[in-house]
Design a protein around this motif. Structure first.
Motif, short mmCIF file in Angstrom:
data_model
loop_
_atom_site.label_atom_id
_atom_site.label_comp_id
_atom_site.label_asym_id
_atom_site.label_seq_id
_atom_site.Cartn_x
_atom_site.Cartn_y
_atom_site.Cartn_z
N ARG A 197 0.83 -1.21 0.00
CA ARG A 197 0.00 0.00 0.00
C ARG A 197 0.87 1.26 0.00
NH1 ARG A 197 -3.03 -3.12 3.56
NH2 ARG A 197 -2.13 -2.04 5.36
N ALA A 198 1.94 1.24 0.80
CA ALA A 198 2.83 2.41 0.85
C ALA A 198 3.53 2.62 -0.49
CB ALA A 198 3.85 2.23 1.96
N PHE A 199 3.97 1.54 -1.14
CA PHE A 199 4.60 1.66 -2.46
C PHE A 199 3.60 2.23 -3.47
CE2 PHE A 199 8.05 -1.91 -2.04
CZ PHE A 199 8.81 -1.08 -1.24
N THR A 200 2.37 1.73 -3.45
CA THR A 200 1.35 2.20 -4.38
C THR A 200 1.09 3.69 -4.17
OG1 THR A 200 0.32 0.01 -4.45
CG2 THR A 200 -1.04 1.86 -5.18
N ALA A 201 0.93 4.12 -2.93
CA ALA A 201 0.68 5.53 -2.64
C ALA A 201 1.86 6.38 -3.11
CB ALA A 201 0.44 5.73 -1.15
N TYR A 202 3.06 5.92 -2.87
CA TYR A 202 4.25 6.65 -3.32
C TYR A 202 4.29 6.77 -4.84
CZ TYR A 202 9.03 7.43 -4.78
OH TYR A 202 10.14 7.91 -5.44
N LEU A 203 4.06 5.67 -5.53
CA LEU A 203 4.09 5.68 -6.99
C LEU A 203 3.02 6.62 -7.56
CD1 LEU A 203 4.76 1.89 -7.52
CD2 LEU A 203 6.28 3.76 -8.26
N ARG A 204 1.84 6.62 -6.97
CA ARG A 204 0.78 7.53 -7.44
C ARG A 204 1.16 8.99 -7.21
NH1 ARG A 204 -4.12 3.56 -5.52
NH2 ARG A 204 -4.11 2.32 -7.45
N ALA A 205 1.83 9.25 -6.09
CA ALA A 205 2.30 10.62 -5.84
C ALA A 205 3.35 11.02 -6.86
CB ALA A 205 2.86 10.72 -4.42
N GLU A 206 4.23 10.11 -7.22
CA GLU A 206 5.23 10.41 -8.26
C GLU A 206 4.55 10.62 -9.62
OE1 GLU A 206 8.11 11.38 -7.77
OE2 GLU A 206 9.22 10.17 -6.33
N GLN A 207 3.46 9.91 -9.88
CA GLN A 207 2.70 10.13 -11.11
C GLN A 207 2.13 11.54 -11.13
OE1 GLN A 207 0.02 6.66 -10.91
NE2 GLN A 207 0.62 6.22 -13.03
N ARG A 208 1.61 12.01 -10.01
CA ARG A 208 1.01 13.34 -9.96
C ARG A 208 2.02 14.44 -10.24
NH1 ARG A 208 -1.88 10.71 -5.90
NH2 ARG A 208 -0.56 11.50 -4.21
N VAL A 209 3.30 14.21 -9.91
CA VAL A 209 4.32 15.24 -10.19
C VAL A 209 5.04 14.97 -11.50
CG1 VAL A 209 4.61 15.84 -7.76
CG2 VAL A 209 6.14 14.14 -8.78
N GLY A 210 4.60 13.96 -12.24
CA GLY A 210 5.14 13.71 -13.58
C GLY A 210 6.41 12.90 -13.64
N ARG A 211 6.80 12.26 -12.56
CA ARG A 211 8.04 11.47 -12.59
C ARG A 211 7.80 10.01 -12.90
NH1 ARG A 211 12.69 12.50 -9.14
NH2 ARG A 211 11.88 10.90 -7.75
N LEU A 212 6.54 9.61 -13.03
CA LEU A 212 6.16 8.26 -13.44
C LEU A 212 5.05 8.46 -14.47
CD1 LEU A 212 6.72 5.24 -12.72
CD2 LEU A 212 4.75 5.36 -11.22
N PRO A 213 5.11 7.77 -15.60
CA PRO A 213 4.09 7.99 -16.63
C PRO A 213 2.67 7.83 -16.09
CG PRO A 213 5.84 6.56 -17.45
CD PRO A 213 6.09 6.76 -15.99
N ALA A 214 1.78 8.68 -16.57
CA ALA A 214 0.39 8.67 -16.11
C ALA A 214 -0.27 7.32 -16.36
CB ALA A 214 -0.39 9.78 -16.80
N GLY A 215 0.12 6.62 -17.40
CA GLY A 215 -0.48 5.34 -17.72
C GLY A 215 0.10 4.16 -16.96
N ALA A 216 1.12 4.39 -16.15
CA ALA A 216 1.73 3.29 -15.40
C ALA A 216 0.74 2.79 -14.34
CB ALA A 216 3.02 3.75 -14.73
N ASP A 217 0.69 1.50 -14.15
CA ASP A 217 -0.21 0.90 -13.17
C ASP A 217 0.53 0.78 -11.83
OD1 ASP A 217 -1.84 -0.71 -11.62
OD2 ASP A 217 -2.34 -2.08 -13.26
N ALA A 218 0.38 1.80 -10.99
CA ALA A 218 1.12 1.89 -9.73
C ALA A 218 0.86 0.68 -8.84
CB ALA A 218 0.76 3.18 -9.00
N ALA A 219 -0.39 0.24 -8.77
CA ALA A 219 -0.72 -0.89 -7.90
C ALA A 219 -0.03 -2.18 -8.37
CB ALA A 219 -2.23 -1.09 -7.83
#
Length: 195
Positions: A134-156
């Motif tokens: 859950r913590a990894f997923t939340a972190y990855l989604r936060a990185e998506q919001r700032v543009g450091r992970l592609p928007a289409g990446a499946d964080a979960a």
């Protein structure tokens, strides 16, 4: 040695750290209550004063190390936008791997009473792989919001793959393998997040 009847600050951590040193130095078979208390420079009976026995002690050690790793994973939110996504995830993954030496994990899994106590701890809410996921997923989604992970990446799914691989490595590595965990997790993260 601490005088009898005098409270020992951070006794649990002192005993846990002593057990890890005993296992690292002498192997899992050498882990006894006496070896732990001798290494911790405590009275011989102190472990049994605070734990029902060695099995409960081993299970509590594993639960403590999972909780420590989960807290570290939850702290990833403060690293959004810093270093690289892969580096941040790798640091937490390596922390988890380092906090649960293969011999300690093996003890917790091969001693039926310790395994049962560990499972009961997880069922009653002690943090485990699900909290880290859950913590990894939340972190990855936060990185998506700032543009450091592609928007289409499946964080979960990325989080699940990383946690699943970490679980596999924890359960299958042996102390004498000397496998380069950093290199393994680095290759995995390069595939998962391109870093």
């Amino acid at each position: 040695m601490s005088p009898r009847g005098v409270a020992i600050p951070d006794l649990r951590e002192r005993l846990f750290a002593a057990a890890e040193r005993v296992v690292a130095r002498d192997g899992a078979a050498s882990l006894t209550s006496r070896a732990i208390t001798t290494e911790a420079d405590c009275a011989k009976g102190v472990l049994h004063t605070h734990f029902a026995g060695l099995d409960e002690f081993v299970a509590e050690l594993v639960l403590d190390r999972f909780a420590r790793s989960a807290r570290r994973a939850e702290a990833l939110h403060s690293e959004v936008g810093q270093a690289t996504v892969a580096d941040n995830l790798q640091e937490v993954t390596l922390c988890l791997m380092d906090s649960l030496p293969p011999a300690v994990v093996g003890l917790a899994m091969t001693r039926p009473a310790a395994a049962q106590h560990t499972r009961e701890g997880f069922r009653s809410g002690s943090p485990a792989f699900d909290a880290i996921q859950r913590a990894f997923t939340a972190y990855l989604r936060a990185e998506q919001r700032v543009g450091r992970l592609p928007a289409g990446a499946d964080a979960a799914t990325i989080a699940l793959a990383l946690v699943g691989t970490t679980h596999h490595l924890l359960m299958t590595r042996s102390p004498e393998q000397g496998e380069d965990t950093r290199a393994t997790t680095g290759r995995l993260l390069a595939v998962l997040v391109g870093g």
